[in-house]
Design a protein around this motif. Structure first.
Motif, PDB file in Angstrom:
ATOM      1  N   GLU A  35       1.034  -1.561   0.214  1.00 59.08           N
ATOM      2  CA  GLU A  35      -0.232   0.340   0.052  1.00 59.08           C
ATOM      3  C   GLU A  35       0.768   1.151  -0.269  1.00 59.08           C
ATOM      4  O   GLU A  35       0.495   2.142  -0.949  1.00 59.08           O
ATOM      5  CB  GLU A  35      -1.238  -0.455   1.110  1.00 59.08           C
ATOM      6  N   ALA A  36       2.334   1.184   0.986  1.00 56.14           N
ATOM      7  CA  ALA A  36       2.518   3.026   0.590  1.00 56.14           C
ATOM      8  C   ALA A  36       3.416   2.860  -0.835  1.00 56.14           C
ATOM      9  O   ALA A  36       3.686   3.614  -1.334  1.00 56.14           O
ATOM     10  CB  ALA A  36       4.081   1.874   1.735  1.00 56.14           C
ATOM     11  N   ALA A  37       4.200   1.623  -1.068  1.00 53.86           N
ATOM     12  CA  ALA A  37       4.537   1.601  -2.425  1.00 53.86           C
ATOM     13  C   ALA A  37       3.770   2.037  -3.529  1.00 53.86           C
ATOM     14  O   ALA A  37       3.536   2.624  -4.460  1.00 53.86           O
ATOM     15  CB  ALA A  37       5.017   0.470  -3.026  1.00 53.86           C
ATOM     16  N   LYS A  38       2.036   1.586  -4.052  1.00 55.52           N
ATOM     17  CA  LYS A  38       0.982   2.449  -4.803  1.00 55.52           C
ATOM     18  C   LYS A  38       0.988   3.408  -3.957  1.00 55.52           C
ATOM     19  O   LYS A  38       0.993   4.380  -5.274  1.00 55.52           O
ATOM     20  CB  LYS A  38      -0.411   1.330  -4.152  1.00 55.52           C
ATOM     21  N   GLN A  39       1.356   3.754  -2.911  1.00 54.08           N
ATOM     22  CA  GLN A  39       0.608   5.484  -2.542  1.00 54.08           C
ATOM     23  C   GLN A  39       1.993   6.383  -2.725  1.00 54.08           C
ATOM     24  O   GLN A  39       1.819   7.019  -3.476  1.00 54.08           O
ATOM     25  CB  GLN A  39       0.482   5.369  -1.034  1.00 54.08           C
ATOM     26  N   ALA A  40       3.059   5.830  -3.069  1.00 58.01           N
ATOM     27  CA  ALA A  40       4.404   6.512  -3.437  1.00 58.01           C
ATOM     28  C   ALA A  40       4.460   6.833  -5.191  1.00 58.01           C
ATOM     29  O   ALA A  40       5.040   7.378  -5.398  1.00 58.01           O
ATOM     30  CB  ALA A  40       4.857   6.116  -2.678  1.00 58.01           C
ATOM     31  N   GLY A  41       3.167   5.418  -5.551  1.00 56.94           N
ATOM     32  CA  GLY A  41       3.736   5.302  -6.931  1.00 56.94           C
ATOM     33  C   GLY A  41       4.461   4.863  -7.390  1.00 56.94           C
ATOM     34  O   GLY A  41       5.294   4.862  -8.550  1.00 56.94           O
ATOM     35  N   VAL A  42       4.977   3.605  -6.852  1.00 56.48           N
ATOM     36  CA  VAL A  42       5.810   2.539  -6.978  1.00 56.48           C
ATOM     37  C   VAL A  42       5.518   1.420  -7.492  1.00 56.48           C
ATOM     38  O   VAL A  42       4.897   1.148  -6.075  1.00 56.48           O
ATOM     39  CB  VAL A  42       7.772   2.524  -6.260  1.00 56.48           C
ATOM     40  N   THR A  43       6.545   0.781  -8.249  1.00 54.81           N
ATOM     41  CA  THR A  43       6.634  -0.745  -7.405  1.00 54.81           C
ATOM     42  C   THR A  43       6.784  -0.907  -5.848  1.00 54.81           C
ATOM     43  O   THR A  43       7.879  -1.187  -5.391  1.00 54.81           O
ATOM     44  CB  THR A  43       7.211  -1.911  -8.362  1.00 54.81           C
ATOM     45  N   PRO A  44       6.217  -2.538  -5.722  1.00 54.36           N
ATOM     46  CA  PRO A  44       6.480  -2.938  -3.736  1.00 54.36           C
ATOM     47  C   PRO A  44       8.203  -3.216  -3.738  1.00 54.36           C
ATOM     48  O   PRO A  44       8.531  -3.391  -3.173  1.00 54.36           O
ATOM     49  CB  PRO A  44       5.639  -4.235  -4.657  1.00 54.36           C
ATOM     50  N   ALA A  45       8.440  -3.702  -4.970  1.00 56.02           N
ATOM     51  CA  ALA A  45       9.868  -4.615  -5.095  1.00 56.02           C
ATOM     52  C   ALA A  45      10.793  -3.149  -4.846  1.00 56.02           C
ATOM     53  O   ALA A  45      11.904  -3.342  -3.796  1.00 56.02           O
ATOM     54  CB  ALA A  45      10.555  -4.969  -6.640  1.00 56.02           C
ATOM     55  N   ALA A  46      10.545  -1.883  -5.496  1.00 51.92           N
ATOM     56  CA  ALA A  46      10.555  -0.731  -5.061  1.00 51.92           C
ATOM     57  C   ALA A  46      11.112  -0.584  -3.501  1.00 51.92           C
ATOM     58  O   ALA A  46      12.417   0.089  -3.450  1.00 51.92           O
ATOM     59  CB  ALA A  46      10.410   0.634  -5.330  1.00 51.92           C
ATOM     60  N   VAL A  47      10.026  -0.812  -2.892  1.00 50.20           N
ATOM     61  CA  VAL A  47      10.535  -0.097  -1.102  1.00 50.20           C
ATOM     62  C   VAL A  47      11.341  -1.166  -1.018  1.00 50.20           C
ATOM     63  O   VAL A  47      12.369  -0.214   0.027  1.00 50.20           O
ATOM     64  CB  VAL A  47       9.342  -0.706  -0.563  1.00 50.20           C
ATOM     65  N   TYR A  48      11.100  -2.731  -0.975  1.00 50.44           N
ATOM     66  CA  TYR A  48      12.811  -3.080  -0.273  1.00 50.44           C
ATOM     67  C   TYR A  48      14.557  -2.931  -0.739  1.00 50.44           C
ATOM     68  O   TYR A  48      15.556  -3.239  -0.051  1.00 50.44           O
ATOM     69  CB  TYR A  48      12.392  -4.581  -0.348  1.00 50.44           C
ATOM     70  N   ARG A  49      14.168  -1.999  -1.994  1.00 50.54           N
ATOM     71  CA  ARG A  49      15.650  -1.601  -2.040  1.00 50.54           C
ATOM     72  C   ARG A  49      15.661  -0.172  -1.262  1.00 50.54           C
ATOM     73  O   ARG A  49      17.239   0.397  -0.991  1.00 50.54           O
ATOM     74  CB  ARG A  49      15.672  -0.485  -3.503  1.00 50.54           C
ATOM     75  N   HIS A  50      15.394   0.833   0.285  1.00 50.43           N
ATOM     76  CA  HIS A  50      15.179   1.442   0.932  1.00 50.43           C
ATOM     77  C   HIS A  50      15.449   0.884   2.414  1.00 50.43           C
ATOM     78  O   HIS A  50      15.542   1.520   2.490  1.00 50.43           O
ATOM     79  CB  HIS A  50      14.614   2.815   0.253  1.00 50.43           C
ATOM     80  N   PHE A  51      13.960  -0.295   2.430  1.00 49.28           N
ATOM     81  CA  PHE A  51      13.307  -0.403   3.542  1.00 49.28           C
ATOM     82  C   PHE A  51      13.892  -2.362   3.657  1.00 49.28           C
ATOM     83  O   PHE A  51      13.212  -2.712   3.118  1.00 49.28           O
ATOM     84  CB  PHE A  51      12.211   0.131   3.926  1.00 49.28           C
ATOM     85  N   GLU A  52      13.656  -2.495   4.840  1.00 53.22           N
ATOM     86  CA  GLU A  52      13.637  -4.433   5.240  1.00 53.22           C
ATOM     87  C   GLU A  52      12.573  -4.463   4.901  1.00 53.22           C
ATOM     88  O   GLU A  52      11.637  -6.202   5.126  1.00 53.22           O
ATOM     89  CB  GLU A  52      14.270  -4.275   6.139  1.00 53.22           C
ATOM     90  N   GLY A  53      11.761  -3.723   5.731  1.00 60.39           N
ATOM     91  CA  GLY A  53       9.456  -4.228   5.870  1.00 60.39           C
ATOM     92  C   GLY A  53       9.301  -2.020   6.685  1.00 60.39           C
ATOM     93  O   GLY A  53       9.895  -2.039   7.178  1.00 60.39           O
ATOM     94  N   ARG A  54       7.963  -2.780   6.926  1.00 62.50           N
ATOM     95  CA  ARG A  54       7.014  -2.332   7.352  1.00 62.50           C
ATOM     96  C   ARG A  54       7.932  -1.171   8.942  1.00 62.50           C
ATOM     97  O   ARG A  54       7.332  -0.350   9.113  1.00 62.50           O
ATOM     98  CB  ARG A  54       5.699  -2.250   7.611  1.00 62.50           C
TER      99      ARG A  54
END
Length: 205
Positions: A35-54
């Motif tokens: 949901e955070a990725a969608k809100q930011a307009g990026v793919t879920p995979a992009a989140v894990y390049r910056h954060f390990e988890g929620r």
């Protein structure tokens, strides 16, 4: 679809902004990284390049919050000078102002269950905020003889707890919890009563 043109820092900031909005709307455990990725307009995979988890993302929100909070508390303390009492009361008002202006940060800091010892950076930021209030308490009690002076850490912690209580009960718009007085007045009166009880300020004439 992921947005194009994000720089490293921009993407991290976008994810953090998205998380803060979701934390405010759904609570710290009410959203997913997707949901955070969608809100930011990026793919879920992009989140894990910056954060390990929620939790890592929430901890980053808490860190940013403590840094903002510390700056506000420090400014409030300095703005009250040269009156020690004015400085101390200003830090209490700054607590309420922060909770109203930065609700996502406030929840991440105090209601998410994230330990302030999760990282050295987070522990340092949280300690800095507490140090400002302790410094205000120490200055306020300088006129009391050392053998009768209450520990600054003790009564600054009491004021912190009082501020937190006013925020939780009356300053966040909780249904059915309306105070007959503005939260700022409620806190200021409580601080005054407490400090007079400790002999830190003279009674009203």
């Amino acid at each position: 679809m992921a947005k194009r043109g994000y720089h490293h820092g921009d993407l991290r900031r976008a994810l953090l902004d998205a998380a803060l909005k979701l934390i405010e709307e759904k609570g710290p455990s009410g959203f997913t990284l997707s949901e955070a990725a969608k809100q930011a307009g990026v793919t879920p995979a992009a989140v894990y390049r910056h954060f390990e988890g929620r939790e890592d993302l929430i901890a980053e929100a808490a860190l940013q919050g403590f840094e903002i909070f510390s700056d506000l508390m420090d400014y409030a303390f300095e703005s009250g000078q040269p009156s020690a009492l004015a400085s101390f009361e200003a830090t209490g008002r700054a607590y309420l102002a922060f909770a109203k202006k930065y609700p996502g940060h406030y929840i991440a800091m105090f209601e998410s269950g994230i330990s302030i010892n999760r990282s050295p950076e987070l522990a340092h930021a949280a300690s800095r905020a507490n140090t400002v209030l302790e410094r205000a308490a120490a200055v306020l009690s300088e006129h009391i003889p050392p053998d009768r002076r209450p520990p600054a850490a003790m009564f600054s912690a009491h004021i912190w707890a009082m501020s937190h209580g006013v925020v939780e009960l009356y300053a966040r718009g909780a249904a059915g919890r309306r105070s007959p007085f503005p939260p700022e007045e409620l806190l200021e009166a409580g601080i005054g009563i407490y400090l007079r009880g400790l002999g830190l300020v003279p009674p009203d004439g």
